[in-house]
Every structure is written in C-alpha cells, then in structure tokens.
Design an enzyme around this catalytic site. Structure first.
Site, mmCIF file in Angstrom:
data_model
loop_
_atom_site.group_PDB
_atom_site.id
_atom_site.type_symbol
_atom_site.label_atom_id
_atom_site.label_comp_id
_atom_site.label_asym_id
_atom_site.label_seq_id
_atom_site.Cartn_x
_atom_site.Cartn_y
_atom_site.Cartn_z
ATOM 1 N N LYS A 66 -3.008 3.367 9.741
ATOM 2 C CA LYS A 66 -1.802 3.828 9.217
ATOM 3 C C LYS A 66 -2.161 4.418 7.843
ATOM 4 O O LYS A 66 -1.563 5.435 7.270
ATOM 5 C CB LYS A 66 -0.913 2.471 8.772
ATOM 6 C CG LYS A 66 -0.018 2.694 7.720
ATOM 7 C CD LYS A 66 0.638 1.321 7.463
ATOM 8 C CE LYS A 66 -0.096 0.367 6.499
ATOM 9 N NZ LYS A 66 0.461 0.585 5.155
ATOM 10 N N GLU A 86 -7.323 -9.311 7.414
ATOM 11 C CA GLU A 86 -6.758 -10.504 8.238
ATOM 12 C C GLU A 86 -8.017 -11.385 8.850
ATOM 13 O O GLU A 86 -8.901 -11.133 8.791
ATOM 14 C CB GLU A 86 -6.270 -9.643 9.436
ATOM 15 C CG GLU A 86 -5.058 -9.259 9.236
ATOM 16 C CD GLU A 86 -4.134 -8.608 10.761
ATOM 17 O OE1 GLU A 86 -3.587 -7.660 10.741
ATOM 18 O OE2 GLU A 86 -4.381 -9.268 11.565
ATOM 19 N N LYS A 100 -9.545 -7.187 16.322
ATOM 20 C CA LYS A 100 -10.898 -7.719 15.880
ATOM 21 C C LYS A 100 -10.990 -9.174 16.017
ATOM 22 O O LYS A 100 -9.893 -9.550 16.356
ATOM 23 C CB LYS A 100 -11.064 -7.194 14.195
ATOM 24 C CG LYS A 100 -10.131 -8.164 13.349
ATOM 25 C CD LYS A 100 -10.524 -7.667 11.990
ATOM 26 C CE LYS A 100 -9.797 -8.683 11.007
ATOM 27 N NZ LYS A 100 -10.362 -8.515 9.478
ATOM 28 N N THR A 158 0.865 -1.257 0.042
ATOM 29 C CA THR A 158 0.009 0.064 -0.126
ATOM 30 C C THR A 158 0.854 1.193 0.032
ATOM 31 O O THR A 158 1.761 1.499 0.730
ATOM 32 C CB THR A 158 -0.948 -0.014 1.433
ATOM 33 O OG1 THR A 158 -1.789 -1.089 1.050
ATOM 34 C CG2 THR A 158 -1.933 1.198 1.148
ATOM 35 N N GLY A 198 -9.454 -0.467 14.494
ATOM 36 C CA GLY A 198 -7.728 -0.580 14.634
ATOM 37 C C GLY A 198 -7.193 -1.474 13.555
ATOM 38 O O GLY A 198 -7.748 -1.505 12.626
ATOM 39 N N ARG A 201 -2.055 -5.017 17.016
ATOM 40 C CA ARG A 201 -1.657 -3.662 16.655
ATOM 41 C C ARG A 201 -2.749 -2.762 16.622
ATOM 42 O O ARG A 201 -3.604 -2.972 15.908
ATOM 43 C CB ARG A 201 -0.762 -4.059 15.200
ATOM 44 C CG ARG A 201 0.305 -4.340 15.226
ATOM 45 C CD ARG A 201 1.329 -4.815 13.874
ATOM 46 N NE ARG A 201 0.656 -5.722 13.074
ATOM 47 C CZ ARG A 201 0.698 -6.003 12.000
ATOM 48 N NH1 ARG A 201 1.522 -5.581 11.275
ATOM 49 N NH2 ARG A 201 -0.023 -6.855 11.238
ATOM 50 N N PHE A 247 -6.803 -6.118 -1.282
ATOM 51 C CA PHE A 247 -7.907 -5.684 -0.367
ATOM 52 C C PHE A 247 -8.424 -6.899 0.573
ATOM 53 O O PHE A 247 -9.491 -7.066 0.688
ATOM 54 C CB PHE A 247 -9.321 -5.315 -1.286
ATOM 55 C CG PHE A 247 -8.831 -4.277 -2.355
ATOM 56 C CD1 PHE A 247 -8.987 -2.929 -1.873
ATOM 57 C CD2 PHE A 247 -8.600 -4.689 -3.540
ATOM 58 C CE1 PHE A 247 -8.474 -1.995 -2.887
ATOM 59 C CE2 PHE A 247 -8.373 -3.464 -4.647
ATOM 60 C CZ PHE A 247 -8.281 -2.203 -4.305
ATOM 61 N N LEU A 248 -7.273 -7.400 0.976
ATOM 62 C CA LEU A 248 -7.457 -8.601 1.751
ATOM 63 C C LEU A 248 -7.567 -8.347 3.519
ATOM 64 O O LEU A 248 -7.083 -7.453 3.918
ATOM 65 C CB LEU A 248 -6.293 -9.566 1.949
ATOM 66 C CG LEU A 248 -5.739 -9.968 0.461
ATOM 67 C CD1 LEU A 248 -4.576 -10.677 0.515
ATOM 68 C CD2 LEU A 248 -6.722 -10.352 -0.454
ATOM 69 N N CYS A 262 -3.887 -1.513 9.375
ATOM 70 C CA CYS A 262 -4.020 -0.959 8.004
ATOM 71 C C CYS A 262 -5.105 0.430 8.319
ATOM 72 O O CYS A 262 -4.346 1.450 7.835
ATOM 73 C CB CYS A 262 -4.952 -1.726 7.141
ATOM 74 S SG CYS A 262 -4.282 -3.351 6.873
HETATM 75 C C1 UGA Z 1 -8.932 -3.795 6.147
HETATM 76 C C2 UGA Z 1 -9.708 -3.720 4.993
HETATM 77 O O1 UGA Z 1 -11.047 -4.140 5.324
HETATM 78 C C3 UGA Z 1 -9.263 -4.717 3.861
HETATM 79 O O2 UGA Z 1 -10.056 -4.450 2.588
HETATM 80 C C4 UGA Z 1 -7.896 -4.168 3.509
HETATM 81 O O3 UGA Z 1 -7.195 -5.060 2.570
HETATM 82 C C5 UGA Z 1 -6.974 -4.295 4.847
HETATM 83 O O4 UGA Z 1 -7.568 -3.403 5.884
HETATM 84 C C6 UGA Z 1 -5.552 -3.826 4.302
HETATM 85 O O5 UGA Z 1 -5.340 -2.577 3.931
HETATM 86 O O6 UGA Z 1 -4.582 -4.616 4.137
HETATM 87 P P1 UGA Z 1 -8.351 -5.386 8.336
HETATM 88 O O7 UGA Z 1 -7.443 -4.447 8.788
HETATM 89 O O8 UGA Z 1 -7.941 -6.996 8.383
HETATM 90 O O9 UGA Z 1 -8.935 -5.113 6.658
HETATM 91 O O10 UGA Z 1 -9.721 -5.388 8.973
HETATM 92 P P2 UGA Z 1 -11.124 -5.116 9.202
HETATM 93 O O11 UGA Z 1 -12.086 -6.306 8.852
HETATM 94 O O12 UGA Z 1 -11.510 -4.025 7.878
HETATM 95 O O13 UGA Z 1 -11.524 -4.357 10.387
HETATM 96 C C7 UGA Z 1 -10.719 -3.175 10.826
HETATM 97 C C8 UGA Z 1 -11.448 -2.469 12.180
HETATM 98 O O14 UGA Z 1 -12.731 -1.959 12.072
HETATM 99 C C9 UGA Z 1 -11.398 -3.643 13.072
HETATM 100 O O15 UGA Z 1 -10.972 -3.159 14.407
HETATM 101 C C10 UGA Z 1 -12.868 -4.005 13.561
HETATM 102 O O16 UGA Z 1 -13.215 -4.247 14.682
HETATM 103 C C11 UGA Z 1 -13.418 -2.500 12.988
HETATM 104 N N1 UGA Z 1 -14.785 -2.238 12.478
HETATM 105 C C12 UGA Z 1 -15.046 -3.135 11.352
HETATM 106 C C13 UGA Z 1 -15.669 -1.986 13.196
HETATM 107 O O17 UGA Z 1 -15.465 -1.306 14.324
HETATM 108 N N2 UGA Z 1 -17.159 -1.646 12.773
HETATM 109 C C14 UGA Z 1 -17.585 -2.425 11.682
HETATM 110 O O18 UGA Z 1 -18.552 -2.567 11.240
HETATM 111 C C15 UGA Z 1 -16.334 -3.140 10.852
#
Ligand code: UGA
Length: 406
Positions: A220, A92, A277, A58, A214, A284, A89-90, A217
């Site tokens: 940052k 975790e 999550k 990224t 948090g 992190r 767009f993966l 991704c």
């Molecule tokens: C995120 C993006 O969803 C991916 O598409 C992207 O590829 C990735 O970052 C990246 O840039 O590599 P990720 O960090 O694994 O993926 O986590 P998410 O599932 O998006 O959740 C991020 C945070 O948002 C978590 O802390 C989660 O608890 C919170 N969240 C998510 C909420 O508080 N509410 C929601 O409705 C969804």
C-alpha cells in the site's frame, strides 16, 4: 483508560488527540484519506480549548497542512489547535516492544509548542526512565535506550514514513533480484548477503530473499508514495521496478514448483505457511496466498497448514474443493508430491524432517523462505529447492547405490 464511541466525549478536556485511522489505497494507488477528513471535521466541531492534533496514520506528504485547513474551515480557530505528524514504525507481531524501544521517534512539528508537548509526552522513552522502571517490558537485544528523537517539519515526518517503508521494500526486491542472478550463475545468495551485509553502510537486515514482501503496509505504501511522486510530476520508476520484481518473484517460485514436478495439474502439494510473514495471523497481500492461487489455477490440489492464519486464509478460498486446511505440518505433508514453505515461521525450522519425509509421496521440498540449509536437507534425504541457491539432491544411501550399481 476509557473507551467511548462518542468522539465529542472522548475529546472533552484533552490536550492531545492522536488520529490513527486507516488510509487504504484507492483504485489508482493513492491513499484514501476520507476517514481522516471525516474525523478532522468532527474534531473541529468538538473543539473546547487548545488541542494538538497528532497524525499517526500513514499519510501522503502534505496531509498535515490539509488537516490544518480542514480544521479551520470547519470552525476551529487557528489559535485553538496545532497539527503534528508522529509516524509509527511498528511491525506486526512485535508492535509493543517496537513502540517501547524504538530506533527513533519522529516528531514532525511546525512550531515549538507542538514539539514541546510531544517531547514531554514521550519523556519516559527519551530519557530512558521507562526502561529502568520496575514494570518495564524487557528490552529486546540491541535496543536503543534512550530512544533517539528526530525533530522535523510535519512534511518531512510524513515523507520519512513512506520513504522508510519504500526503502525496506527496495532492499527486499534488490536481494530477490540478486538471488535470481545467483541461481542462474551458480552463486549462493546466503554467501552474497553475508558479504554485502557486513558492510556497515548497508547492513544485513531486510536482505532475506524469498517469495517477496506482502502485508498491509509495504504494498500500500509503495503505491501511495508512487502516486504522491506522480502527482507532483516526478515519475518514480524505481518504485515501479520494486513492485514489479516483487510480483515476478511469486511467479518465479511457481515456475520452480512446475519445473520440479514437470506439471502442476493434478499434483498434491503440501503448503506450510499462509500468513504474509511469520508470527502473525494476517493474510493481507500475503505472497503465500498469491502463490497458492496460481497453483490452484494450474490444477494442483493443496493441503495447507499455518500455525495462526488458517481461519483468515479460509475466507480467501471460499468453497474451493481443491484446497483443504490441515492442523499440523505433518498432516499437510501427508501424501504430497511436494512440500512448499511459503511463510518464515520459526516453528517450521524445528520440524522433524525424517517424519515429514516419510509421510510424503515424493521427498521434494521447495523452500520459498530459505528457512532450511541445503546441507541439512541433503542429509535429511530431500530434493531441495530454495531461493538463490543451487538445488540439492539427497546423498544416496549405501543400499540405494548398490541397488543402482546392480
Ligand atoms: C512494516 C515495517 O517493517 C514497519 O517498520 C512499519 O511500521 C509497518 O510496515 C507499517 O507501515 O505499519 P510489517 O508490515 O509488520 O512492518 O512487516 P515486515 O516485518 O516489515 O515484513 C514485511 C514483508 O517483507 C513480509 O512479507 C516479510 O516476509 C517480507 N520480508 C521482510 C522479506 O521478504 N525479507 C526480509 O528480509 C524482510
């Protein structure tokens, strides 16, 4: 598949090179692209015929152009390479299925040759042949088969990645702000989300309120996009607000715990969830860790449980006598003045609530992820606080009411 620690060996005879190195934030929020720079220099030196250099990392918009200049400056002839952007767009925890069944594949190519090579590479996903192959990993519900391809310039592809994460984070902060308004005015954020999310133009995803986002991704990437905008002379105030609301959401939850217990000093708190999550052991930028830090600062004693992230979380609190780690949710709840849910682990929803309550000093549960329903918690005998919904108190048992009447 071969592994090597020698870049020149790894590059020998290959037509396409994916760069997937980290781009951590600098002090000022900008993405640190120094590792990317170092890799490109080595690629330039090892060139042995045409290579398509594909950036998965990224990166700030404009990086592909810079990489092309670095390659040329370090000795690669312009006819021997092309640079393309292919952001990921993966998520975790679901990265493999996200990769095999993506909503879209973004190919940022500045010439037909790059587009042609990348389209061929992704052919099994773009023509649907992977999904019907005998050894295919099963498709998740609502998978888009075949995958949709978005062909853009490299600059647009770079921006698509940052803008996607920023918009998802914006949705989360937006609904957290709405949740706060719900709390003050007696509305129920779940009902509000149902009402908003059924509008197909908005959609219901990423509208789960809680203690904020948090991970490695969103925090940052928002800073990096803000820095890109700032560098270009545009003040992206919206992103500042998204980040501020996210920070404030944690403080708001700590306030709620304090109000429920009158004071935090000396209180025993059970914590469920440490990961940023559910479904991952990653802590992190975890909102759970940030909330715990604040609670410890205010003098609480914490027993925390997480199905996967405990060993990583321990490192965050070296030799802190105020926090211990439990091996089950029930152990974390034992003797607690209140139990806090800080991560949306699916397994917490299957807990035996009666067993949990019996172990606690006081039946107070603060749900930072809205994992439970107020009605369910009322029936289970908890004083229950969640996000964007009214507090509930348990229905009095017949015995209790007669005791009160007496
Ligand atoms: C995120 C993006 O969803 C991916 O598409 C992207 O590829 C990735 O970052 C990246 O840039 O590599 P990720 O960090 O694994 O993926 O986590 P998410 O599932 O998006 O959740 C991020 C945070 O948002 C978590 O802390 C989660 O608890 C919170 N969240 C998510 C909420 O508080 N509410 C929601 O409705 C969804």
């Amino acid at each position: 598949m071969r592994f090597t620690t020698s870049l020149s060996k790894g590059l020998g005879g290959v037509a396409m090179v994916f760069i997937a190195v980290g781009t951590p934030p600098c002090e000022n929020g900008e993405a640190d692209v120094s590792v990317l720079d170092a890799v490109c220099r080595e690629i330039a030196r090892s060139a042995d015929g045409f290579k398509l250099v594909i950036v998965k990392s990224t990166v700030p918009v404009g990086t592909n152009e810079r990489i092309a200049r670095v390659l040329q400056r370090d000795g690669a002839h312009p006819s021997c390479f092309r640079v393309a952007s292919n952001p990921e767009f993966l998520r975790e925890g679901t990265a493999v299925t996200d990769f095999l069944y993506p909503d879209r594949i973004v190919l940022g190519c500045n010439c037909p040759r790059s587009a042609d090579l990348l389209t061929k590479l992704y052919k099994p996903l773009l023509d649907g042949s992977y999904a019907v192959s005998s050894n295919a990993i099963p498709a998740p519900d609502n998978a888009r088969i075949p995958a949709h391809v978005v062909l853009t310039s490299s600059a647009s592809a770079e921006l698509i990645k940052h803008a996607s994460n920023a918009l998802l984070a914006t949705k989360i902060s937006f609904i957290n702000a709405i949740a706060n308004i719900c709390e003050v005015n007696g509305a129920d954020v779940k009902e509000v989300v149902d009402g908003i999310g059924t509008d197909q133009r908005i959609g219901s995803k990423f509208l789960k309120p809680g203690i904020g986002y948090g991970g490695s991704c969103f925090p940052k990437d928002l800073k990096a996009l803000w820095a890109v905008a700032h560098e270009g002379g545009y003040d992206f105030h919206l992103l500042e607000d998204v980040m501020q609301i996210n920070k404030e959401q944690r403080a708001q939850f700590v306030r709620k715990v304090r109000q429920a217990l009158w004071t935090l000093k000396g209180k025993r708190l059970g914590v469920l969830g440490l990961a940023f999550k559910g479904g991952t052991d990653d802590v992190r930028e975890s909102p759970a860790i940030a909330v715990i830090r604040q609670l410890l600062e205010e003098g609480s004693y914490i027993t925390a449980y997480d199905p996967a992230a405990t060993s990583r979380a321990r490192v965050e609190f070296p030799a802190d006598a105020q926090i211990t780690f439990a091996t089950s949710a029930y152990a974390a709840a034992t003797g607690a003045d209140a139990l806090l849910v800080l991560t949306e682990w699916e397994e917490f929803t299957a807990l035996d609530l009666e067993r949990l309550r019996m172990r606690m000093k006081q039946p107070i549960l603060l749900d930072g992820r809205n994992l439970f329903s107020p009605q369910q918690m009322k029936e289970a005998g908890f004083i229950y606080y969640s996000v964007g919904r009214a507090e509930v108190v348990p229905e009095l048992e017949p015995d209790d009411s007669s005791r009160e009447a007496a």
